[in-house]
Write an enzyme that holds these catalytic residues in place. Structure first.
Site, PDB file in Angstrom:
ATOM      1  N   HIS A  84       0.771  -1.235  -0.098  1.00  0.00           N
ATOM      2  CA  HIS A  84       0.137  -0.042   0.030  1.00  0.00           C
ATOM      3  C   HIS A  84       0.611   1.196   0.047  1.00  0.00           C
ATOM      4  O   HIS A  84       0.689   2.101   0.932  1.00  0.00           O
ATOM      5  CB  HIS A  84      -0.920  -0.013   1.248  1.00  0.00           C
ATOM      6  CG  HIS A  84      -2.224  -1.119   0.864  1.00  0.00           C
ATOM      7  ND1 HIS A  84      -2.683  -1.495   2.320  1.00  0.00           N
ATOM      8  CD2 HIS A  84      -2.760  -1.278  -0.008  1.00  0.00           C
ATOM      9  CE1 HIS A  84      -3.605  -2.285   1.530  1.00  0.00           C
ATOM     10  NE2 HIS A  84      -3.704  -2.163   0.177  1.00  0.00           N
TER      11      HIS A  84
ATOM     12  N   THR B 278      -3.853  -9.165  11.258  1.00  0.00           N
ATOM     13  CA  THR B 278      -2.446  -8.948  11.906  1.00  0.00           C
ATOM     14  C   THR B 278      -2.293  -7.574  12.325  1.00  0.00           C
ATOM     15  O   THR B 278      -1.340  -7.180  13.207  1.00  0.00           O
ATOM     16  CB  THR B 278      -1.475  -9.199  10.864  1.00  0.00           C
ATOM     17  OG1 THR B 278      -1.769  -8.437   9.675  1.00  0.00           O
ATOM     18  CG2 THR B 278      -1.405 -10.960  10.386  1.00  0.00           C
TER      19      THR B 278
ATOM     20  N   HIS C 226     -10.975  -6.046   4.162  1.00  0.00           N
ATOM     21  CA  HIS C 226      -9.552  -5.895   3.861  1.00  0.00           C
ATOM     22  C   HIS C 226      -9.099  -7.166   3.146  1.00  0.00           C
ATOM     23  O   HIS C 226      -9.546  -8.200   3.302  1.00  0.00           O
ATOM     24  CB  HIS C 226      -8.872  -5.649   5.083  1.00  0.00           C
ATOM     25  CG  HIS C 226      -7.286  -5.610   5.145  1.00  0.00           C
ATOM     26  ND1 HIS C 226      -6.327  -6.458   4.936  1.00  0.00           N
ATOM     27  CD2 HIS C 226      -6.705  -4.140   5.438  1.00  0.00           C
ATOM     28  CE1 HIS C 226      -5.013  -5.612   4.904  1.00  0.00           C
ATOM     29  NE2 HIS C 226      -5.336  -4.532   5.105  1.00  0.00           N
TER      30      HIS C 226
ATOM     31  N   HIS D  44      -0.198  -9.330   1.868  1.00  0.00           N
ATOM     32  CA  HIS D  44      -1.533  -9.690   2.413  1.00  0.00           C
ATOM     33  C   HIS D  44      -2.253 -11.151   2.193  1.00  0.00           C
ATOM     34  O   HIS D  44      -3.053 -11.387   2.974  1.00  0.00           O
ATOM     35  CB  HIS D  44      -2.596  -8.731   2.070  1.00  0.00           C
ATOM     36  CG  HIS D  44      -2.551  -7.247   2.204  1.00  0.00           C
ATOM     37  ND1 HIS D  44      -1.981  -6.787   3.262  1.00  0.00           N
ATOM     38  CD2 HIS D  44      -2.528  -6.185   1.270  1.00  0.00           C
ATOM     39  CE1 HIS D  44      -1.954  -5.363   3.207  1.00  0.00           C
ATOM     40  NE2 HIS D  44      -2.132  -5.210   1.957  1.00  0.00           N
TER      41      HIS D  44
ATOM     42  N   CYS E  98       3.020 -12.595   3.716  1.00  0.00           N
ATOM     43  CA  CYS E  98       3.729 -12.563   4.859  1.00  0.00           C
ATOM     44  C   CYS E  98       3.617 -13.750   5.932  1.00  0.00           C
ATOM     45  O   CYS E  98       2.611 -14.254   5.990  1.00  0.00           O
ATOM     46  CB  CYS E  98       3.407 -11.355   5.775  1.00  0.00           C
ATOM     47  SG  CYS E  98       4.206 -11.129   7.325  1.00  0.00           S
TER      48      CYS E  98
ATOM     49  N   GLU F 173      -6.436  -8.929   3.414  1.00  0.00           N
ATOM     50  CA  GLU F 173      -5.959 -10.165   4.104  1.00  0.00           C
ATOM     51  C   GLU F 173      -7.136 -11.028   4.890  1.00  0.00           C
ATOM     52  O   GLU F 173      -7.007 -12.092   4.899  1.00  0.00           O
ATOM     53  CB  GLU F 173      -5.026  -9.554   5.291  1.00  0.00           C
ATOM     54  CG  GLU F 173      -4.690 -10.471   6.301  1.00  0.00           C
ATOM     55  CD  GLU F 173      -4.147  -9.785   7.590  1.00  0.00           C
ATOM     56  OE1 GLU F 173      -3.343  -8.776   7.545  1.00  0.00           O
ATOM     57  OE2 GLU F 173      -4.428 -10.539   8.687  1.00  0.00           O
TER      58      GLU F 173
HETATM   59  S1  SF4 Z   1       2.386  -5.774   9.156  1.00  0.00           S
HETATM   60 FE1  SF4 Z   1       3.071  -7.601  10.128  1.00  0.00          FE
HETATM   61  S2  SF4 Z   1       1.674  -9.212   8.944  1.00  0.00           S
HETATM   62 FE2  SF4 Z   1       1.701  -7.353   7.993  1.00  0.00          FE
HETATM   63  S3  SF4 Z   1       3.222  -7.528   6.275  1.00  0.00           S
HETATM   64 FE3  SF4 Z   1       4.199  -6.560   7.986  1.00  0.00          FE
HETATM   65  S4  SF4 Z   1       5.034  -8.025   9.324  1.00  0.00           S
HETATM   66 FE4  SF4 Z   1       3.582  -9.099   8.030  1.00  0.00          FE
END
Ligand code: SF4
Length: 279
Positions: free
Chosen positions: A42, A162, A124, A74, A96, A126
């Site tokens: 993003h 997350t 979202h 995501h 991730c 994710e």
């Molecule tokens: S915010 Fe946390 S879950 Fe999201 S990409 Fe970054 S490390 Fe991974």
């Protein structure tokens, strides 16, 4: 004016990993067509940079006919893996590992017969990915009152988006424990988010004004802004330094600058330099 930047502000480990994987793909497969399913991160500047290197952003796997597709940090809905395989696409899976952990718990709770409650924002990407890993009944919500829609003899398993604040997850867990006889939970909030939120709050307490940098679509940036605003009402979210209104800094002696998990560190530095040069 003094500027304070929290130690861990900006790009998180998972996004950095996704950017590195995409760079590596560009380097190794320069003659192949490479697409990214949705913007890789993003952050419009990063996405634009990849577009210049030939990585096209597509919104649906149907648009990819050949070459390599990068799945972003995501995560993507489960059927996309099979669809990519059927189409003969090479997949670079930059999901991730923290999101993978949520996907695994969603799958495991479902298989064990739990109603899966995913605490997060259902719009979202994710959440669209994680919910696709359940194989039974589930809901995505951040509202404890939604649990009242479920029969009170359910076995319920809770996991978290997350990037949500820990307090939101805790409120849902408490409500579930009051209502259901059997509750399993896994706090799948990633450390990167927790650290950034704690540091942003700590910084907001010490300053007269906060600037939060991040993409307009970045949910973790919005959460940082919310946390900062609760502590320091003079908190302003920007995507680019040109959005800065210098009247924000009138009478400000100490300014805090932080950034969401998709913002590269050089961008934070550039914004700070811009502010210093104009104040
Ligand atoms: S915010 Fe946390 S879950 Fe999201 S990409 Fe970054 S490390 Fe991974």
């Amino acid at each position: 004016m003094k500027i304070i930047v929290p130690k861990n502000a900006g790009v998180c480990w998972g996004v950095e990993r996704a950017i590195d994987m995409a760079h590596q793909t560009v380097h190794e497969q320069s003659r192949h067509k490479i697409v990214s399913l949705g913007p890789l991160v993003h952050n419009p500047e990063v996405v634009e940079d990849f577009q210049h290197k030939g990585v096209e952003v597509i919104s649906d796997l149907k648009e990819a006919e050949e070459g390599t597709v990068v799945f972003r940090s995501h995560g993507v809905p489960l059927p996309y893996y099979e669809e990519a395989k059927v189409k003969g696409l090479e997949v670079v899976d930059a999901t991730c590992p923290f999101v993978k952990k949520s996907q695994n718990y969603a799958r495991r709770f479902s298989r064990q017969g739990y109603f899966v409650v995913i605490v997060g924002d259902e719009k979202h990407p994710e959440m669209k990915s994680v919910r696709s890993f359940t194989s039974g009944p589930h809901m995505v919500t951040m509202e404890p009152k939604d649990l009242e829609k479920l029969s009170s003899d359910q076995k319920v398993g809770l996991i978290a988006q997350t990037t949500i604040p820990l307090s939101v997850f805790q409120a849902m867990v408490e409500a579930a424990q009051k209502r259901f006889p059997e509750v399993k939970t896994h706090d799948t909030i990633c450390d990167a988010t927790k650290v950034r939120q704690e540091e942003a709050a700590e910084t907001a307490r010490q300053v007269d004004c906060m600037v939060i940098i991040g993409g307009k679509e970045s949910s973790n940036t919005k959460k940082l802004t919310k946390i900062c605003k609760e502590i320091q009402p003079k908190s302003h979210e920007i995507e680019h330094e040109r959005e800065i209104d210098f009247s924000w800094f009138e009478g400000v002696e100490v300014l805090g600058v932080t950034a969401g998990a998709s913002t590269p560190v050089p961008v934070i530095q550039r914004v700070c330099d811009y502010i210093i040069a104009h104040c």
